[in-house]
Design an enzyme around this catalytic site. Sequence first.
Site, PDB file in Angstrom:
ATOM      1  N   ALA A   1      -2.349   2.257  -4.629  1.00 21.27           N
ATOM      2  CA  ALA A   1      -1.939   3.663  -4.592  1.00 21.27           C
ATOM      3  C   ALA A   1      -1.920   4.154  -3.140  1.00 21.27           C
ATOM      4  O   ALA A   1      -1.902   3.342  -2.206  1.00 21.27           O
ATOM      5  CB  ALA A   1      -2.878   4.492  -5.473  1.00 21.27           C
TER       6      ALA A   1
ATOM      7  N   VAL B   1       0.873  -1.173   0.000  1.00 25.45           N
ATOM      8  CA  VAL B   1       0.000   0.000   0.000  1.00 25.45           C
ATOM      9  C   VAL B   1       0.908   1.222   0.000  1.00 25.45           C
ATOM     10  O   VAL B   1       1.905   1.263   0.726  1.00 25.45           O
ATOM     11  CB  VAL B   1      -0.899   0.032   1.247  1.00 25.45           C
ATOM     12  CG1 VAL B   1      -1.803   1.265   1.226  1.00 25.45           C
ATOM     13  CG2 VAL B   1      -1.732  -1.240   1.353  1.00 25.45           C
ATOM     14  N   CYS B   2       0.560   2.200  -0.845  1.00 23.05           N
ATOM     15  CA  CYS B   2       1.259   3.486  -0.816  1.00 23.05           C
ATOM     16  C   CYS B   2       2.764   3.250  -1.048  1.00 23.05           C
ATOM     17  O   CYS B   2       3.135   2.457  -1.924  1.00 23.05           O
ATOM     18  CB  CYS B   2       0.955   4.172   0.515  1.00 23.05           C
ATOM     19  SG  CYS B   2       1.276   5.938   0.616  1.00 23.05           S
ATOM     20  N   THR B   3       3.611   3.874  -0.272  1.00 25.07           N
ATOM     21  CA  THR B   3       5.044   3.744  -0.509  1.00 25.07           C
ATOM     22  C   THR B   3       5.622   2.409  -0.030  1.00 25.07           C
ATOM     23  O   THR B   3       6.839   2.204  -0.120  1.00 25.07           O
ATOM     24  CB  THR B   3       5.822   4.909   0.145  1.00 25.07           C
ATOM     25  OG1 THR B   3       5.411   5.025   1.508  1.00 25.07           O
ATOM     26  CG2 THR B   3       5.547   6.210  -0.571  1.00 25.07           C
ATOM     27  N   GLY B   4       4.759   1.512   0.432  1.00 23.18           N
ATOM     28  CA  GLY B   4       5.225   0.150   0.692  1.00 23.18           C
ATOM     29  C   GLY B   4       5.804  -0.493  -0.559  1.00 23.18           C
ATOM     30  O   GLY B   4       6.692  -1.357  -0.483  1.00 23.18           O
TER      31      GLY B   4
END
Lengths: 205, 205
Positions: B149, B99-102
């Site tokens: 995202a 998720v996200c910047t993961g």
Amino acid sequence: MEIAIPLFDRFTALDAVGPYQVLSGLPGARVRFLAAEGGPVQSDNRMLTMVAEGRWEDSPQPEVLVVPGGPGTRDLLGDERLLAWVRSVHETSRYTTSVCTGSLVLGAAGILDGVDATTHWMEMDLLRSLGAAPASERVVERGKVITAAGVSAGIDMALRLAELIAGPVVAQALQLAIEYDPQPPFDSGSPEKAPREVVDLVRAW
Amino acid sequence: MEIAIPLFDRFTALDAVGPYQVLSGLPGARVRFLAAEGGPVQSDNRMLTMVAEGRWEDSPQPEVLVVPGGPGTRDLLGDERLLAWVRSVHETSRYTTSVCTGSLVLGAAGILDGVDATTHWMEMDLLRSLGAAPASERVVERGKVITAAGVSAGIDMALRLAELIAGPVVAQALQLAIEYDPQPPFDSGSPEKAPREVVDLVRAW
């Protein structure tokens, strides 16, 4: 601006973390998680533990109160210590809010007598029995009392709160920061929209 | 079914809790929060603390890996211990997700070389520099690698994962259980939709 989110045994994590994620981004905001005693608090399914920084009463006059829900709310409806704190906070709060079955706690505290409010779709009868007038909106705003429907509705409510507190540009920026452009894979998020077998399955759970 | 969610200093809480809230409801699922060392882990803004039940390596072969994002991911891109665990998990996982910047962590682990993937809209260039092919979908599914995202997109991804794992009826029931019928007050959840001044404000933050 202090925002108090009371935690309790068997709270539903997203009820608390959704609003936290939005409101903690407000300029100058400080979100405080509090519990009966400070320290670890377990979620409804025992798979998640959050840490409360102190006791409920350590935040005597937060500007915003957000009461999350969860199966643990049933044990709170007669918890006079919690209800006294909620009542006291409500006297001076700018906004008194809840997510999901957190509204049952507001009801038990006497804050929803005759007031339109919402809760998780499965608990509308219980909400009514606590004095509220159940409303079918996702976010029910009546003066300074704002209640949100089940679990994920706390995100929508928090964005509305952000708008009330800091205006529409900041609120939109908070929505963009968490990239909240929802695209659920199904249209089953309310009992009116979900297929019958899906509603029955959730009731069976 | 074991679902591992690694935590780390300065993670973004909703990145982790959104998928947790959906996936923990899968029949037979166990979500495990893990960190470099077991114990308390602070979120990006230091206002939220979650407890990791153990070390990353305590879950050597989870069926599902969900890597959340947050500013703390920058410190992880050279953390060989974490990256080795992620690589090892990926060898046997059923789904490797972020998720996200993961997704930057997946990229640093070499899992995204030439693979379509997404991240928070502000970090697309960094994602590209780590070998991925940035895609503009909210949830990017390429074989068993699924990336979401920014922040709130983890909820949408988790519902898709639930469908892949347990079928559409269960996935719809999970969506209904969390009453995920999103009604954001604005249409500003992506940089393409948000007004220019709103995009500029988020960039300034």
